[in-house]
Every structure is written in structure tokens, then in C-alpha cells.
Design a protein around this motif. Structure first.
Motif, PDB file in Angstrom:
ATOM      1  N   VAL A  40       0.843  -1.204   0.000  1.00 32.92           N
ATOM      2  CA  VAL A  40       0.000   0.000   0.000  1.00 32.92           C
ATOM      3  C   VAL A  40       0.881   1.259   0.000  1.00 32.92           C
ATOM      4  CG1 VAL A  40      -1.718   1.330   1.291  1.00 32.92           C
ATOM      5  CG2 VAL A  40      -1.993  -1.137   1.013  1.00 32.92           C
ATOM      6  N   GLY A  41       1.968   1.246   0.766  1.00 31.33           N
ATOM      7  CA  GLY A  41       2.896   2.380   0.762  1.00 31.33           C
ATOM      8  C   GLY A  41       3.513   2.586  -0.600  1.00 31.33           C
ATOM      9  N   ALA A  42       3.875   1.496  -1.270  1.00 31.89           N
ATOM     10  CA  ALA A  42       4.436   1.595  -2.619  1.00 31.89           C
ATOM     11  C   ALA A  42       3.393   2.139  -3.595  1.00 31.89           C
ATOM     12  CB  ALA A  42       4.941   0.234  -3.074  1.00 31.89           C
ATOM     13  N   LEU A  43       2.166   1.685  -3.466  1.00 36.10           N
ATOM     14  CA  LEU A  43       1.090   2.208  -4.320  1.00 36.10           C
ATOM     15  C   LEU A  43       0.850   3.691  -4.060  1.00 36.10           C
ATOM     16  CD1 LEU A  43      -1.469  -0.732  -4.224  1.00 36.10           C
ATOM     17  CD2 LEU A  43      -0.358   0.206  -6.270  1.00 36.10           C
ATOM     18  N   GLN A  44       0.996   4.094  -2.807  1.00 32.56           N
ATOM     19  CA  GLN A  44       0.812   5.505  -2.478  1.00 32.56           C
ATOM     20  C   GLN A  44       1.860   6.353  -3.204  1.00 32.56           C
ATOM     21  OE1 GLN A  44       0.920   6.380   1.730  1.00 32.56           O
ATOM     22  NE2 GLN A  44      -0.620   7.963   1.467  1.00 32.56           N
TER      23      GLN A  44
END
Length: 171
Positions: free
Chosen positions: A104-108
Motif C-alpha cells: 500500500v505504501g508503494a502504491l501511495q
């Protein structure tokens, strides 16, 4: 002229090459710097130049995320979420919170050049503290959407006329 500073990396751009050269020479007299020439890649952002302007994408970064999630060969989907998808708080807890948070952090970070992901990623971010199996399935759907739109990005065209804009964060 625009100057972007991130830790020990700089991007300097503008439409007057003499000003850029003078500024670069001044920086070099004060600091040890290395001019890498035309910007192509910076902090996961790929930059392509043409006569019309710039195209920013994060294709390599998106591929890295898909690889980390084991979804390089996943079937693409047309939308990041379907209309029936909801991030509810009930359900079976997901077994690997670190993986969920990492993806999710990478997608952010991917939303820098992919505003089409913002809503879905924001919803996934709201459950970082206690993700469920359903949440992880929805994150995988977002990644399948990324797979199908991997070359999407932002286009910045050259303006017909120049204007001066200033921004400040007066805290």
C-alpha cells in the motif's frame, strides 16, 4: 528556473540555458557536484522529453511493485475497484501486515504520476492498522489494474506563454 532539492540530489531546469549554466557553475564553486545532463530518471520517476513537453511515468517502479507482490503475470482489470468493492472493518485478519503495508505504501508513492489510483489507494491506507484478507484482495485488484495500465503517466506540455508563479509553505 526551477530547482528541486531532495537530500543530496538536485534537479535544475528552466528555459534560459545561460542562467542554468551560471547557477551550476556557482554551485560547483561552493560544493562538489556532478552534472548528469538531461533528466531521465529521478527517485523512481522516468522522464521522457519531446518537443511538446515532458512525459512522467513510473513504469519500472510499478513493475517492481508487481514483482514484489508476485503479480507480474496477473490478468489486468479495467478499474482499480469495482462498484461493489468496499473496505469494511470486519473479516479475517490478514496474516502478513508488513506485506500489506509495504504494498500500500508503494502504491501511495505510485500516485505521484497515477492520480487515477488515488481513491482506491486512499481507501487501502485507511486500514493499515488492521488489514483483513478482503483488504489484501482489494489491494491485489488495484495491482492488477496497474498491470493493465503500466505505461500510464502524466503529460506536461509547454505553455504558449510564460507566467511567474510562486508557492510557499508559510507554517
Amino acid at each position: 528556473m526551477y530547482l528541486l532539492v531532495y537530500v543530496d540530489d538536485l534537479i535544475l531546469t528552466g528555459n534560459q540555458s545561460t542562467s542554468i549554466t551560471t547557477f551550476t557553475r556557482h554551485l560547483h564553486s561552493e560544493f562538489s557536484i556532478k552534472d548528469l545532463g538531461l533528466l531521465n530518471y529521478f527517485l523512481g520517476l522516468e522522464v521522457m522529453h519531446d518537443t511538446e513537453g515532458l512525459f512522467l511515468t513510473q513504469t519500472k517502479y510499478a513493475n517492481d511493485i508487481l514483482d514484489r507482490a508476485g503479480l507480474l503475470n496477473a490478468k489486468p482489470v479495467a478499474t482499480p475497484l469495482s462498484i461493489s468493492d468496499t473496505f469494511t472493518t470486519d473479516g479475517t485478519p490478514f496474516s502478513d501486515n508488513t506485506l500489506y503495508r509495504s504494498l500500500v505504501g508503494a502504491l501511495q508513492y505510485l500516485t505521484i504520476t497515477r492520480p487515477d489510483l488515488s481513491y482506491a489507494v486512499n481507501k487501502a491506507c485507511q486500514h493499515l492498522h488492521s488489514p483483513t484478507e478482503k483488504h489484501f484482495q482489494l489491494v491485489k485488484r488495484i495491482l492488477c489494474y496497474v498491470k493493465g495500465t503500466i505505461s500510464h503517466g502524466l503529460v506536461f506540455t509547454r505553455p504558449a506563454t510564460s507566467t511567474i508563479l510562486g508557492y510557499s509553505d508559510a507554517d
